[in-house]
Scaffold this motif. Sequence first.
Motif, short mmCIF file in Angstrom:
data_model
loop_
_atom_site.label_atom_id
_atom_site.label_comp_id
_atom_site.label_asym_id
_atom_site.label_seq_id
_atom_site.Cartn_x
_atom_site.Cartn_y
_atom_site.Cartn_z
N TYR A 12 0.84 -1.08 0.13
CA TYR A 12 -0.16 0.02 -0.04
C TYR A 12 0.84 1.07 -0.10
CZ TYR A 12 -3.47 3.39 1.46
OH TYR A 12 -4.52 4.63 1.38
N LEU A 13 1.79 1.27 1.04
CA LEU A 13 2.73 2.29 1.08
C LEU A 13 3.37 2.64 -0.34
CD1 LEU A 13 3.77 4.68 2.67
CD2 LEU A 13 5.60 3.16 3.54
N GLN A 14 3.98 1.70 -0.99
CA GLN A 14 4.77 1.69 -2.25
C GLN A 14 3.79 2.55 -3.25
OE1 GLN A 14 5.94 -2.17 -2.49
NE2 GLN A 14 8.31 -1.82 -2.19
N HIS A 15 2.52 1.84 -3.29
CA HIS A 15 1.63 2.22 -4.11
C HIS A 15 1.18 3.63 -4.20
CE1 HIS A 15 -2.38 2.68 -6.02
NE2 HIS A 15 -1.96 1.93 -7.07
N PHE A 16 1.27 4.24 -2.85
CA PHE A 16 0.70 5.37 -2.48
C PHE A 16 1.99 6.30 -2.85
CE2 PHE A 16 1.15 9.07 0.66
CZ PHE A 16 -0.32 9.67 0.50
N VAL A 17 3.19 6.04 -2.50
CA VAL A 17 4.24 6.96 -3.05
C VAL A 17 4.26 7.09 -4.33
CG1 VAL A 17 6.89 7.19 -2.95
CG2 VAL A 17 5.65 6.59 -0.77
N PHE A 18 4.13 6.05 -5.19
CA PHE A 18 4.26 5.84 -6.63
C PHE A 18 3.18 6.93 -7.24
CE2 PHE A 18 2.41 4.43 -10.51
CZ PHE A 18 3.57 4.38 -11.54
N ALA A 19 1.89 6.77 -6.78
CA ALA A 19 0.84 7.49 -7.29
C ALA A 19 0.91 9.03 -6.99
CB ALA A 19 -0.54 6.77 -6.76
N MET A 20 1.21 9.05 -5.67
CA MET A 20 1.62 10.80 -5.37
C MET A 20 2.73 11.37 -6.35
SD MET A 20 -0.74 11.42 -3.25
CE MET A 20 -0.12 12.89 -2.68
N LYS A 21 3.89 10.83 -6.60
CA LYS A 21 4.82 11.32 -7.50
C LYS A 21 4.01 11.45 -8.88
CE LYS A 21 8.96 9.12 -5.18
NZ LYS A 21 10.01 8.03 -5.43
N VAL A 22 3.55 10.66 -9.46
CA VAL A 22 2.84 10.87 -10.75
C VAL A 22 1.73 11.94 -10.54
CG1 VAL A 22 1.48 9.92 -12.34
CG2 VAL A 22 3.29 8.55 -11.60
N SER A 23 1.01 11.77 -9.50
CA SER A 23 0.13 13.16 -9.44
C SER A 23 0.73 14.44 -9.00
CB SER A 23 -0.68 12.81 -8.08
OG SER A 23 -1.62 13.96 -7.89
N LEU A 24 1.72 14.52 -8.51
CA LEU A 24 2.51 15.68 -8.29
C LEU A 24 3.02 16.18 -9.64
CD1 LEU A 24 3.53 18.08 -6.29
CD2 LEU A 24 5.54 16.57 -5.97
#
Length: 66
Positions: A12-24
């Motif tokens: 979950y944490l890896q997915h969260f970080v990945f998605a937030m980087k793309v979103s930013l």
Amino acid sequence: MFKHLRENNTTYLQHFVFAMKVSLKLSLSSTAFFVHALLPFIKIPYSLNLDSIALYLFERNNELED
């Protein structure tokens, strides 16, 4: 919900970080394009232009498939 994480072999944490980087990155690019639309004399930085964003997304997607 967690089926997606299992399918991508990620936590979950890896997915969260990945998605937030793309979103930013996409948010910054969108802001740059908005400013450029209003003030065309302000150039869009290379790191936020369409070619750069497409390459970034392609590379991030390939990281998930590896």
